[in-house]
Write an enzyme that holds these catalytic residues in place. Sequence first.
Site, PDB file in Angstrom:
ATOM      1  N   ARG A 254      31.953  13.648  73.445  1.00  0.00           N
ATOM      2  CA  ARG A 254      31.855  14.889  74.193  1.00  0.00           C
ATOM      3  C   ARG A 254      32.824  15.903  73.608  1.00  0.00           C
ATOM      4  O   ARG A 254      33.977  15.583  73.313  1.00  0.00           O
ATOM      5  CB  ARG A 254      32.190  14.675  75.688  1.00  0.00           C
ATOM      6  CG  ARG A 254      31.180  13.827  76.441  1.00  0.00           C
ATOM      7  CD  ARG A 254      29.830  14.501  76.563  1.00  0.00           C
ATOM      8  NE  ARG A 254      28.857  13.689  77.273  1.00  0.00           N
ATOM      9  CZ  ARG A 254      28.072  12.790  76.727  1.00  0.00           C
ATOM     10  NH1 ARG A 254      28.141  12.572  75.414  1.00  0.00           N
ATOM     11  NH2 ARG A 254      27.205  12.098  77.439  1.00  0.00           N
ATOM     12  N   GLU A 283      25.454  23.808  74.915  1.00  0.00           N
ATOM     13  CA  GLU A 283      24.346  23.410  74.040  1.00  0.00           C
ATOM     14  C   GLU A 283      23.023  23.932  74.588  1.00  0.00           C
ATOM     15  O   GLU A 283      22.845  23.969  75.813  1.00  0.00           O
ATOM     16  CB  GLU A 283      24.300  21.881  73.921  1.00  0.00           C
ATOM     17  CG  GLU A 283      25.530  21.299  73.263  1.00  0.00           C
ATOM     18  CD  GLU A 283      25.512  19.770  73.213  1.00  0.00           C
ATOM     19  OE1 GLU A 283      26.391  19.191  72.562  1.00  0.00           O
ATOM     20  OE2 GLU A 283      24.620  19.161  73.834  1.00  0.00           O
ATOM     21  N   HIS A 302      23.676  17.286  68.434  1.00  0.00           N
ATOM     22  CA  HIS A 302      23.743  16.295  69.511  1.00  0.00           C
ATOM     23  C   HIS A 302      22.560  15.326  69.428  1.00  0.00           C
ATOM     24  O   HIS A 302      21.745  15.210  70.356  1.00  0.00           O
ATOM     25  CB  HIS A 302      23.782  16.960  70.873  1.00  0.00           C
ATOM     26  CG  HIS A 302      24.396  16.067  71.925  1.00  0.00           C
ATOM     27  ND1 HIS A 302      24.909  16.536  73.108  1.00  0.00           N
ATOM     28  CD2 HIS A 302      24.573  14.715  71.968  1.00  0.00           C
ATOM     29  CE1 HIS A 302      25.374  15.530  73.839  1.00  0.00           C
ATOM     30  NE2 HIS A 302      25.178  14.406  73.156  1.00  0.00           N
TER      31      HIS A 302
END
Length: 341
Positions: A254, A283, A302
């Site tokens: 994270r 994001e 991601h």
Amino acid sequence: MNTVILDDHQDVVRHLQCTVKLAGLPWKAYTNTVKGLGQLAIRLHDAEALVLIRERTPITRALLDKLPKLRFISQTGRMGTHIDLAACTERGVAVADGAGSPIAPAELTWALVMAATRRLPHYIGNLKQGIWQRTGFDKAGGSTGDGTGWPPAFGLGVALHGRTLGLWGYGKIGQMVAAYGRAFGMRVLVWGSEGSRQKAKQDGFEAAASREDFFSASDVLSLHLRLNEATRGIVTAQDLARMQPTALLVNTSRAELIAPDALLHALRQGRPGLAAIDVFESEPIAPDHPLLGLGNCICTPHIGYVERDNYELYFGTAFDNLLNFVQGRPSNIVNPEALAR
């Protein structure tokens, strides 16, 4: 039960084998992301159930207030802080936890380690421009050039064998990455809770003597912590400043584990010399995100968990939980109090 699946960026959900489980249920998957409260409220106004892809959409109290028909949320992967669970419970919205696997994120972590240490993105990018065996780092002037502190030979990749792999966190993903490091002949050094350090020693790895030694000794340092209030911002600018100019920081966990802007400033100062990042505070990120403009930072969108087998597991479990709820036998509910409402 009218079901909405949010943030299917790659339009893959309808192609998964497990989607046959939804036969007979009305559902819709959205491939584009909307951020504003008003836009989300319009999109979800008639939704009775949501299937969330990880933490891509925060479910806040303010949003829940605008969704009077919502009764159920099925999470893909494990629960996180992106759902206001107390607000869901108060409104009678049941939330089901999903299943997870460490395989895909562990493999992506190792892919980033190898790509960064061997400078693969830089070689590949330059080769497409007709530049042979040049990474671009050698044009920066080394430690006397642009102030980054990169060594003169930084353009050369390095082998992993004999170097130190530092892991902050020793859960399922951290344990797999530790095994990869051992297979590549690396010294594996673990930092984290007392329980993590003890487990690492039981498995034949080293526990760092101190936080300071952990950061200064790691040639490759990878973060494998869950995000919560205790771990938010746990990696500080002082920690990063202890890393070597030749070191690599990897974060597939994270972004918020690192103090705001600390990594950006650290990379500009050349300690660590490289980073490989799969996660960002907001994001999808904007094309002008400052990390994207750094030559010594490899960024991926991601994708640690974005892999076919993992998606079949994630969505298969999420759909099972949805069907069980519809059939009156709810499963994996994390707020059972909501069922009584």
